[in-house]
Design a protein around this motif. Structure first.
Motif, PDB file in Angstrom:
ATOM      1  N   ASN A 170      -5.334   3.115  -1.126  1.00  0.00           N
ATOM      2  CA  ASN A 170      -6.429   2.527  -0.350  1.00  0.00           C
ATOM      3  C   ASN A 170      -7.692   2.335  -1.176  1.00  0.00           C
ATOM      4  O   ASN A 170      -8.705   1.857  -0.664  1.00  0.00           O
ATOM      5  N   HIS A 222       2.952  -1.665   4.198  1.00  0.00           N
ATOM      6  CA  HIS A 222       2.584  -0.259   4.014  1.00  0.00           C
ATOM      7  C   HIS A 222       3.861   0.525   3.734  1.00  0.00           C
ATOM      8  O   HIS A 222       4.683   0.724   4.630  1.00  0.00           O
ATOM      9  N   TYR A 227      -5.298   1.519   8.839  1.00  0.00           N
ATOM     10  CA  TYR A 227      -4.164   0.597   8.859  1.00  0.00           C
ATOM     11  C   TYR A 227      -4.604  -0.827   9.180  1.00  0.00           C
ATOM     12  O   TYR A 227      -4.225  -1.781   8.498  1.00  0.00           O
ATOM     13  N   MET A 262       5.000  -2.075   8.480  1.00  0.00           N
ATOM     14  CA  MET A 262       4.897  -0.641   8.227  1.00  0.00           C
ATOM     15  C   MET A 262       6.296  -0.077   8.013  1.00  0.00           C
ATOM     16  O   MET A 262       7.184  -0.255   8.850  1.00  0.00           O
ATOM     17  N   TYR A 308       0.833  -1.205   0.000  1.00  0.00           N
ATOM     18  CA  TYR A 308       0.000   0.000   0.000  1.00  0.00           C
ATOM     19  C   TYR A 308       0.868   1.255   0.000  1.00  0.00           C
ATOM     20  O   TYR A 308       1.842   1.352   0.754  1.00  0.00           O
TER      21      TYR A 308
END
Length: 524
Positions: free
Chosen positions: A205, A221, A231, A249, A153
């Motif tokens: 997203n 992410h 998230y 992340m 993402y």
């Protein structure tokens, strides 16, 4: 007995579905809430005897949720306009207690029965990394595991294009997905990923809602989302088959600036204030040394969340804990001296960092900060190192960030106690590149016994899915294939004992899978 109406359908198809619904041949009809803005559909809606209205992704009705859609506000008036009120059910996977209360208000639910099944996904491994080079970290990761499905993402369309190109140039296939692409390409990308034709999808997203691909082994992410709600929903698309999966992340300071820019575009000051507060929660998550799982569960109001776990980067980290007690007191003292020197004014982390490093910038000189005692007391530290410490102090409650378009720092109840005590403050040292997620993924790979057999079964599954035009996980999930590798069923009776196998799948696929297993056993 189910059908859906969507914007890609021709009008005669829609009319045909209307007739089938009226005749009772279709009992369950799926629509988007935007459909309720159409007078023709509302007329049809009012002509029906509707027993139940089900609202999926119900957090979209709340302005306090992470994915507010104004069209969801049409639902309550439409229900109220029915001659006889239908039973209303609302479902969401990610909603804080505040959002849950708002869902009840916005949908005008009458004394609803509420059930929360729990937010913990024990098979997910949560990790936050602060890599000096995000691209290098990402490419190292995806190259290590080229044969699994993963989602990357990004916060902007431009970032999606850049990251996807870098992955492809490294020799690994990846597709892209964002709202700037035409609908045909978005559909091609989505289907290529769902049908295991390509292993990686790089997306904003815009991708994910309604997607239920069970064998996603990682969600990375590349940029920090603006809210924990977003998230956790996006990270939660990993490991839906129950097998271990990574949720990583990759934090960078620029992510905060990007999120603040998007928030600043809102014209609703109330929404802005709530958004800045949620953003602060995400920044704290990225800097805490506490259990990441506990941080997530506490956010969603989970009672009795454990203080530690065995499956997050904080609890399993072997990185050094560095004593920053002296540095922390210097930072906090500077916050105090800057306020004292300017009659109580508050300042943000950027100007605080400049003061600590002894900057000669015009703003510093004009405010007279070059004359206070804390000016230059950390001149030997890099900007990034000081910013990391400030964020850590905020995450642990030793400083408070008063959020807004220009956030400023102030003291908390813990600040004075810390300054007067002999407490030692330890912060985890962030490495330029951490191997932990890679070793974690490697560990989970070995949990699938007989990997050679697993690959053979996966190839057979792909043949069936291609022939039937369905995603591979519809044939059998990775979890079921893994169970076959462990149980090694040799006949139809044994095959029926495998979790995820029923009589229908036994008849459709059993003999072929049993044959592959038996041939593998004879050659092993």
């Amino acid at each position: 007995q189910a059908a859906s109406i969507n914007s890609s359908m021709a009008w005669d198809e829609v009319v045909s579905i209307f007739r089938l619904v009226r005749s009772g041949k279709i009992k369950l009809l799926y629509i988007a809430p935007e459909r309720l803005e159409n007078n023709g559909f509302l007329e049809f809606f009012h002509s029906l005897d509707i027993a139940m209205v089900i609202v999926d992704e119900a957090h979209c009705v709340s302005q306090w949720g992470h994915d507010f859609r104004p069209s969801y506000l049409n639902i309550a008036p439409a229900i109220a306009s029915l001659g006889k009120r239908a039973v209303v059910a609302a479902f969401t996977a990610t909603a804080t207690p505040e959002v849950r209360d708002d869902i009840i208000r916005q949908l005008e639910l009458k004394s609803p029965f509420s059930i929360t099944t729990g937010f913990d996904r024990e098979n997910l491994f949560f990790q936050v990394e602060h890599p000096g080079d995000k691209t290098k970290y990402l490419l190292d990761y995806v190259k290590k595991f080229p044969n699994v499905s993963g989602i990357v993402y990004c916060s902007t369309r431009k970032e999606v294009e850049s990251v996807r190109d870098k992955i492809c140039r490294s020799g690994i296939s990846a597709v892209r997905y964002h709202a700037g692409l035409d609908s045909d390409e978005r559909l091609r990308s989505q289907e290529a990923f769902i049908y295991d034709k390509v292993g990686i999808i790089v997306a904003t997203n815009a991708f994910g809602m309604g997607i239920d691909k069970s064998n996603v082994r990682y969600v990375i992410h590349y940029n920090m989302p603006a809210t924990m709600d977003a998230y956790y929903q996006e990270a939660g698309r990993a490991g839906r088959d129950g097998l271990p999966a990574d949720c990583i992340m990759l934090f960078g300071e620029k992510d905060i600036m990007t999120a603040r820019y998007f928030i600043s575009q809102s014209e609703d000051n109330g929404t802005k204030k709530a958004a800045y507060l949620k953003l602060r929660g995400m920044v704290d998550y990225c800097h805490t040394t506490g259990c990441l799982r506990s941080c997530i569960l506490n956010y969603f109001g989970e009672e009795d969340a454990p203080e530690t776990c065995s499956s997050c980067g904080s609890c399993t980290s072997q990185a050094d804990l560095v004593d920053i007690t002296t540095e922390a007191k210097k930072i906090i003292s500077s916050v105090y001296r800057m306020a004292e020197h300017t009659g109580g004014r508050k300042f943000g982390s950027a100007i605080l960092t400049d003061v600590l490093r002894g900057s000669q910038k015009a703003q510093i000189i004009s405010l007279g900060f070059n004359k206070i005692s804390t000016w230059g007391i950390m001149k030997g530290y890099k900007v990034q190192a000081i910013r990391e410490m400030i964020n850590f102090l905020a995450a642990e409650g030793f400083l408070q960030v008063e959020d807004g378009e220009f956030p400023v720092l102030s003291f908390t109840d813990r600040t004075t106690h810390f300054l007067k005590s002999d407490t030692t403050l330890l912060m985890r040292k962030h490495e330029e590149r951490a191997e932990k997620p890679l070793t974690t993924q490697k560990r989970k790979q070995t949990e699938i016994v007989n990997e050679e057999l697993f690959d053979l079964l996966r190839s057979l599954r792909k043949e069936f899915s291609t022939a039937e035009g369905v995603p591979p996980y519809v044939v059998f999930s990775d979890k079921t294939l893994s169970a076959m590798c462990e149980m090694l069923p040799s006949d139809r009776e044994d095959f029926l004992e495998v979790p995820g196998v029923g009589n229908v799948k036994l008849e459709k696929y059993g003999d072929a899978f049993i044959d592959v297993i038996n041939r593998w056993r004879s050659n092993a």
